[in-house]
Design an enzyme around this catalytic site. Structure first.
Site, mmCIF file in Angstrom:
data_model
loop_
_atom_site.group_PDB
_atom_site.id
_atom_site.type_symbol
_atom_site.label_atom_id
_atom_site.label_comp_id
_atom_site.label_asym_id
_atom_site.label_seq_id
_atom_site.Cartn_x
_atom_site.Cartn_y
_atom_site.Cartn_z
ATOM 1 C CE LYS A 154 -4.014 -2.146 0.401
ATOM 2 N NZ LYS A 154 -5.242 -1.995 -0.353
ATOM 3 C CE LYS A 180 -3.590 -9.505 -3.763
ATOM 4 N NZ LYS A 180 -4.039 -8.105 -3.574
ATOM 5 C CG ASP A 182 -4.135 -3.083 -3.769
ATOM 6 O OD1 ASP A 182 -5.119 -3.834 -3.920
ATOM 7 O OD2 ASP A 182 -3.961 -2.389 -2.760
ATOM 8 C CD GLU A 183 -7.733 -3.696 -5.743
ATOM 9 O OE1 GLU A 183 -7.027 -4.413 -5.010
ATOM 10 O OE2 GLU A 183 -8.243 -2.618 -5.373
ATOM 11 C CG HIS A 270 -7.976 -9.074 -6.254
ATOM 12 N ND1 HIS A 270 -9.126 -8.330 -6.413
ATOM 13 C CD2 HIS A 270 -7.347 -8.587 -5.150
ATOM 14 C CE1 HIS A 270 -9.182 -7.425 -5.439
ATOM 15 N NE2 HIS A 270 -8.116 -7.564 -4.659
ATOM 16 C CE LYS A 311 -10.879 -2.531 1.953
ATOM 17 N NZ LYS A 311 -9.786 -1.676 1.527
HETATM 18 C C1 CAP Z 1 -7.257 -5.072 0.969
HETATM 19 C C2 CAP Z 1 -7.369 -4.975 -0.527
HETATM 20 C C3 CAP Z 1 -8.110 -6.116 -1.249
HETATM 21 C C4 CAP Z 1 -9.535 -6.367 -0.822
HETATM 22 C C5 CAP Z 1 -10.352 -7.184 -1.793
HETATM 23 C C6 CAP Z 1 -8.020 -3.700 -0.919
HETATM 24 O O1 CAP Z 1 -6.602 -3.951 1.535
HETATM 25 O O2 CAP Z 1 -6.082 -4.932 -1.066
HETATM 26 O O3 CAP Z 1 -8.113 -5.785 -2.610
HETATM 27 O O4 CAP Z 1 -9.478 -7.075 0.362
HETATM 28 O O5 CAP Z 1 -11.598 -7.550 -1.252
HETATM 29 O O6 CAP Z 1 -7.523 -3.104 -1.880
HETATM 30 O O7 CAP Z 1 -9.028 -3.359 -0.345
HETATM 31 P P1 CAP Z 1 -6.735 -3.600 3.083
HETATM 32 P P2 CAP Z 1 -12.156 -9.037 -1.281
HETATM 33 O O8 CAP Z 1 -6.175 -4.751 3.859
HETATM 34 O O9 CAP Z 1 -5.921 -2.337 3.293
HETATM 35 O O10 CAP Z 1 -8.174 -3.370 3.376
HETATM 36 O O11 CAP Z 1 -11.118 -9.911 -0.648
HETATM 37 O O12 CAP Z 1 -13.425 -8.968 -0.503
HETATM 38 O O13 CAP Z 1 -12.356 -9.405 -2.690
HETATM 39 MG MG MG Z 2 -6.657 -4.572 -3.063
#
Ligand code: CAP
Ligand code: MG
Length: 430
Positions: A154, A180, A182-183, A270, A311
């Site tokens: 992050k 990993k 991020d998306e 993801h 969250k």
């Molecule tokens: C988590 C995360 C993930 C989400 C995806 C984000 O970050 O990297 O992409 O968890 O959701 O970008 O929000 P944080 P899911 O730990 O800072 O929240 O697993 O429900 O598909």
């Molecule tokens: Mg993410």
């Protein structure tokens, strides 16, 4: 029974055969009786259309006619059995263009939800399935029974390659197994894919040497399909072990191609964007269905939500749709993983990933609800501490160690400052 326009598809005495594809839909008709709407779903997704067809031969009806064999008006539920010859083996887009295609746009349906699909062995086996699965991943990392623990670098985007690799290094040093992308991080003007891979994998090597533990990096290769293959090959050429794909936005065809070429690379899936399908309980496509499709195609690990702990959505409510398959109305601790792990004609089990808004204080609740065969990922919950990522990561790993030793977090925190700081800041989830 004659098939006129959208009629002739109801057969409540029909018992699905082992080769049928059985689909469960929830729907609300719009200005037509329930039975008519049910048959429109069955017909439009197979051999029917809005009018009688001169070209619809008896042979076609005999061999390819779907059967609405179960209707519950109160629950707005139908079950339809489709002969498997309606579907091309190994072609997920075709399968979904049939049973999740035109029917979603029909005027006579106010709402429609594809709730569950039961695939016959022949179709399941026509896809690759996971190469590694839970056992393969555990072997690769040398982690026998505890949850894997990791982070997402992050901020999601913005760091340059060097900064990214440094954050990853610190996370591994602090005790995390997995780092990993991020998306929404791919090949950016401020962070080039190849340079990021080079530097981060180099950092991984150093972290492994320093900690004596195996570490993995999951680079996000999401892109146009040919480009994904190029990125995948690059990761392989740099001795990377994992790739990550945004399976919803890149599409099932793209994912199938990636799986064909993934060979010795583990696929982390993801699900960014799944909410467009899964969010409303009476509309779209359930997470259960998405999970089954992803497993069939062959991802090794998949984001499935946090059972209300973090969250993101995917609270117990959505997770229940994954469970219902197994045990109606029973939200047991391990149930949400079951669709990924149950016996399925030899298709390997997929490792569930819990992510989104997690921190050390989430770990006990997560393990209680989801068991230990999971990857727990925390982004903000690791990179939040003013003392840095190593510190945040240590708190996360300590939480795992405490839970595995059966020691309450509060007690463990008395002798582990990093964990103590984290639970002071975020609390402990009940
Ligand atoms: C988590 C995360 C993930 C989400 C995806 C984000 O970050 O990297 O992409 O968890 O959701 O970008 O929000 P944080 P899911 O730990 O800072 O929240 O697993 O429900 O598909
Ligand atoms: Mg993410």
């Amino acid at each position: 029974m004659a098939v006129r326009a959208y009629t002739g598809f109801i057969d409540l005495k029909y018992r699905p055969s082992r080769s049928d594809v059985v689909v469960e839909y929830l729907f609300e008709p719009n200005g037509v009786p329930f039975e008519i709407a049910a048959q429109q779903i069955a017909g439009e997704s197979s051999i029917g259309t809005w009018t009688e067809l001169h070209t619809l031969k008896k042979r076609i009806v005999r061999t390819l006619k779907p059967s609405v064999f179960y209707m519950d008006k109160k629950k707005k539920l139908v079950k339809i059995a489709y002969p498997s010859d309606l579907f091309e083996p190994g072609n997920m887009p075709q399968i979904l263009s049939s049973i999740a295609g035109n029917i979603f746009g029909m005027k006579t349906l106010k709402t429609l939800r594809l709730q569950d699909i039961s695939f016959p062995k022949k179709l399941i086996k026509s896809f690759d399935g996971p190469r590694f699965g839970i056992k393969g991943i555990r072997k690769l990392l040398g982690v026998k029974s505890r949850p894997l623990v990791g982070t997402i670098v992050k901020p999601k985007v913005g760091l340059n390659e060097k900064e990214h690799a440094q954050v990853a290094y610190e996370a591994w040093l602090g005790g995390l197994d997995v780092v990993k992308d991020d998306e929404n991080l791919s090949n950016m003007p401020f962070n080039h894919f190849k340079k990021r891979i080079d530097l981060t994998l180099k950092a991984l090597e150093q972290a492994e040497k320093k900690t004596g533990e195996k570490k993995v990096y999951m680079p996000n290769i999401t892109s146009e399909t040919m480009e994904m293959l190029r990125r995948l090959e690059y990761v392989r050429s740099r001795m990377g072990k994992y790739i990550m794909v945004d399976i919803i936005t890149c599409g099932w065809a793209g994912l199938q191609t990636v799986r064909k070429f993934s060979r010795n690379l583990v696929i982390h899936a993801h699900r960014a964007g799944h909410g467009a399908f899964t969010h409303l309980p009476y509309q779209g496509i359930s997470m259960l269905v998405i999970a089954k499709i992803a497993r069939m195609i062959g991802v090794d690990q998949l984001h499935i939500g946090t059972a209300g702990v973090g969250k993101m959505e995917g609270k117990t409510k959505e997770v229940v749709s994954i469970e219902q398959e197994i045990e109606e109305d029973n939200v047991s601790a391990n149930a949400m993983n079951l669709v990924l792990s149950q016996k399925w004609y030899g298709v390997k089990p997929v490792l569930a990933v819990a992510s989104g808004g997690l921190h050390p204080g989430s770990v006990p609740a997560l393990v209680r609800r989801m068991g230990t065969d999971i990857v727990i990922q925390a982004g903000g919950g690791v990179h939040w501490h003013p003392k840095g990522t190593v510190y945040g990561a240590m708190g996360m790993r300590q939480a795992i160690d405490a839970v595995m030793a059966g020691i309450p977090l509060k007690k463990y925190a008395e002798t582990h400052l990093e964990l103590k700081d984290a639970i002071q800041r975020f609390g402990i989830v009940k």
